[in-house]
Design a protein around this motif. Structure first.
Motif, PDB file in Angstrom:
ATOM      1  N   VAL A 186      48.435  18.410  29.174  1.00 51.46           N
ATOM      2  CA  VAL A 186      49.521  17.733  29.886  1.00 51.46           C
ATOM      3  C   VAL A 186      49.412  18.012  31.384  1.00 51.46           C
ATOM      4  O   VAL A 186      48.806  18.994  31.790  1.00 51.46           O
ATOM      5  N   ALA A 187      49.986  17.131  32.165  1.00 54.56           N
ATOM      6  CA  ALA A 187      50.190  17.370  33.592  1.00 54.56           C
ATOM      7  C   ALA A 187      51.532  16.732  33.921  1.00 54.56           C
ATOM      8  O   ALA A 187      52.099  16.001  33.096  1.00 54.56           O
ATOM      9  N   PHE A 188      52.040  17.035  35.101  1.00 50.98           N
ATOM     10  CA  PHE A 188      53.366  16.515  35.473  1.00 50.98           C
ATOM     11  C   PHE A 188      53.365  16.093  36.940  1.00 50.98           C
ATOM     12  O   PHE A 188      52.822  16.781  37.788  1.00 50.98           O
ATOM     13  N   SER A 189      53.992  14.973  37.220  1.00 50.49           N
ATOM     14  CA  SER A 189      54.152  14.510  38.608  1.00 50.49           C
ATOM     15  C   SER A 189      55.598  14.098  38.843  1.00 50.49           C
ATOM     16  O   SER A 189      56.243  13.549  37.948  1.00 50.49           O
ATOM     17  N   LYS A 190      56.088  14.372  40.049  1.00 51.09           N
ATOM     18  CA  LYS A 190      57.431  13.883  40.389  1.00 51.09           C
ATOM     19  C   LYS A 190      57.376  12.816  41.484  1.00 51.09           C
ATOM     20  O   LYS A 190      58.252  12.732  42.347  1.00 51.09           O
ATOM     21  N   ALA A 191      56.353  11.984  41.440  1.00 48.12           N
ATOM     22  CA  ALA A 191      56.220  10.896  42.423  1.00 48.12           C
ATOM     23  C   ALA A 191      57.479  10.030  42.425  1.00 48.12           C
ATOM     24  O   ALA A 191      57.961   9.635  41.353  1.00 48.12           O
ATOM     25  N   ASN A 192      57.969   9.723  43.610  1.00 52.79           N
ATOM     26  CA  ASN A 192      59.154   8.864  43.700  1.00 52.79           C
ATOM     27  C   ASN A 192      58.726   7.394  43.686  1.00 52.79           C
ATOM     28  O   ASN A 192      58.072   6.916  44.607  1.00 52.79           O
ATOM     29  N   LEU A 193      59.110   6.689  42.647  1.00 54.08           N
ATOM     30  CA  LEU A 193      58.635   5.312  42.435  1.00 54.08           C
ATOM     31  C   LEU A 193      59.207   4.306  43.436  1.00 54.08           C
ATOM     32  O   LEU A 193      58.854   3.135  43.401  1.00 54.08           O
ATOM     33  N   LEU A 194      60.083   4.782  44.301  1.00 50.89           N
ATOM     34  CA  LEU A 194      60.618   3.889  45.341  1.00 50.89           C
ATOM     35  C   LEU A 194      59.527   3.477  46.326  1.00 50.89           C
ATOM     36  O   LEU A 194      59.627   2.432  46.950  1.00 50.89           O
ATOM     37  N   GLN A 195      58.501   4.328  46.480  1.00 48.44           N
ATOM     38  CA  GLN A 195      57.437   4.022  47.451  1.00 48.44           C
ATOM     39  C   GLN A 195      56.167   3.575  46.722  1.00 48.44           C
ATOM     40  O   GLN A 195      55.690   4.283  45.828  1.00 48.44           O
ATOM     41  N   SER A 196      55.611   2.433  47.140  1.00 48.50           N
ATOM     42  CA  SER A 196      54.400   1.924  46.487  1.00 48.50           C
ATOM     43  C   SER A 196      53.254   2.938  46.581  1.00 48.50           C
ATOM     44  O   SER A 196      52.483   3.108  45.639  1.00 48.50           O
ATOM     45  N   GLU A 197      53.163   3.653  47.734  1.00 48.53           N
ATOM     46  CA  GLU A 197      52.067   4.631  47.894  1.00 48.53           C
ATOM     47  C   GLU A 197      52.197   5.748  46.861  1.00 48.53           C
ATOM     48  O   GLU A 197      51.203   6.256  46.348  1.00 48.53           O
ATOM     49  N   ALA A 198      53.443   6.119  46.562  1.00 47.18           N
ATOM     50  CA  ALA A 198      53.659   7.198  45.591  1.00 47.18           C
ATOM     51  C   ALA A 198      53.262   6.729  44.190  1.00 47.18           C
ATOM     52  O   ALA A 198      52.699   7.493  43.403  1.00 47.18           O
ATOM     53  N   VAL A 199      53.548   5.474  43.878  1.00 45.69           N
ATOM     54  CA  VAL A 199      53.167   4.923  42.568  1.00 45.69           C
ATOM     55  C   VAL A 199      51.642   4.920  42.455  1.00 45.69           C
ATOM     56  O   VAL A 199      51.071   5.368  41.442  1.00 45.69           O
ATOM     57  N   GLU A 200      50.990   4.450  43.512  1.00 48.31           N
ATOM     58  CA  GLU A 200      49.508   4.422  43.499  1.00 48.31           C
ATOM     59  C   GLU A 200      48.951   5.842  43.374  1.00 48.31           C
ATOM     60  O   GLU A 200      47.986   6.082  42.651  1.00 48.31           O
ATOM     61  N   GLY A 201      49.603   6.784  44.075  1.00 48.53           N
ATOM     62  CA  GLY A 201      49.174   8.195  44.012  1.00 48.53           C
ATOM     63  C   GLY A 201      49.310   8.750  42.601  1.00 48.53           C
ATOM     64  O   GLY A 201      48.464   9.526  42.141  1.00 48.53           O
ATOM     65  N   LEU A 202      50.361   8.346  41.898  1.00 50.04           N
ATOM     66  CA  LEU A 202      50.586   8.825  40.524  1.00 50.04           C
ATOM     67  C   LEU A 202      49.453   8.368  39.595  1.00 50.04           C
ATOM     68  O   LEU A 202      48.940   9.128  38.781  1.00 50.04           O
TER      69      LEU A 202
END
Ligand code: NAD
Length: 256
Positions: free
Chosen positions: A53-69
């Protein structure tokens, strides 16, 4: 090889149930969500079912964060087989008072993030010649209720996008489907019960029976396990011809 699944918003509610069910089946899981104990939740499930498992708390409000996830998932696990676009929020208000900022936030998280995540995962799924995109829409992607203009618009939008991705993914064994639950008792709905009880001057039980479950023929909340089971079915190798469809798990609401 264990398959890799990323479930957005998997540290709460429906997403957590989906992640648990996939872990039981031996999938390695990329957990994601804003909950502060997300890392602990991921580790606990990983240990219990002996999966990575791994975990991310990327904020989906930002497109860059979604791409980073998506990029982080692929770099951590080497693959991405199943993407469950599950994270979502709700806000209820008559349109004349609906704050623009709330409208934009709901569209961004509930619909735009589905586009950015699917787009970012596409090349990897194409290279693998295997991809399963499962969008958690809602009965509100098929039917309307008053005071939910942003949510209903976003969830209908997700169903439209699901159909397009199904067409584009077909040559590459990438399927895309939507699951449309009726009311599920999660933190998202528990908040609404409190708000509606206040607004309607009712008890919580009255709100559940008279307001929330009014349109469902089956007067029960949809169990999270039913949604997780449907997601598991859609993720299978053998589900390659099931695509572009919306599955209503709504206690008969949309039968009317
Ligand atoms: P929930 O509130 O329990 O979980 C939502 C998850 O999304 C959480 O992990 C949260 O951290 C994450 N999230 C919210 N905003 C985010 C952001 N900006 N960035 C990253 N993560 C964010 O909700 P739930 O009831 O489990 O809902 C899951 C999905 O199911 C949603 O898309 C919702 O619209 C849909 N749905 C729920 C119901 C229901 O009755 N609960 C019915 C139909 C559809």
């Amino acid at each position: 090889m264990n398959k890799i699944v990323l479930i957005t918003g998997s540290t709460s509610g429906i997403g957590l149930a989906i992640a648990t069910q996939f872990a039981k089946e031996g999938y390695n899981i990329m957990f994601h969500g804003l909950e502060s104990n997300g890392d602990d939740i991921a580790k606990e499930i990983g240990e219990k079912y002996q999966v990575k498992v791994a975990f991310s708390k990327a904020n989906l409000l930002q497109s860059e964060a979604v791409e980073g996830l998506i990029a982080e998932t692929i770099s951590t696990f080497g693959h991405l087989h199943v993407l469950v676009n599950n994270a979502g929020i709700q806000f209820v208000s008559p349109i004349e008072d609906f704050p623009n900022a709330k409208y934009e936030t709901i569209i961004a998280i509930n619909m735009n993030a589905v586009f950015y995540a699917s787009k970012a995962a596409w090349n990897q799924m194409k290279t693998q010649q295997f991809g399963r995109i499962i969008n958690i829409s809602s009965v509100h992607g098929l039917r309307a209720s008053e005071f939910k203009s942003a949510y209903v618009a976003a969830k209908h939008g997700v169903i439209g996008m699901t159909k397009v991705l199904a067409l584009e993914g077909a040559p590459f064994n990438i399927t895309c489907n939507a699951i449309c639950p009726g009311y599920v008792k999660t933190p998202l709905v528990e908040g609404q019960i409190k708000d509606q009880a206040k607004a309607h001057h009712m008890t919580a039980d009255e709100v559940v029976q008279k307001v929330m479950l009014k349109k469902q023929a089956v007067k029960q909340f949809i169990p999270v396990e039913a949604i997780a089971d449907m997601a598991l079915l859609l993720a299978k190798e053998s589900s390659t011809t099931i695509t572009g469809t919306s599955f209503a798990l709504d206690g008969g609401w949309s039968a009317q």
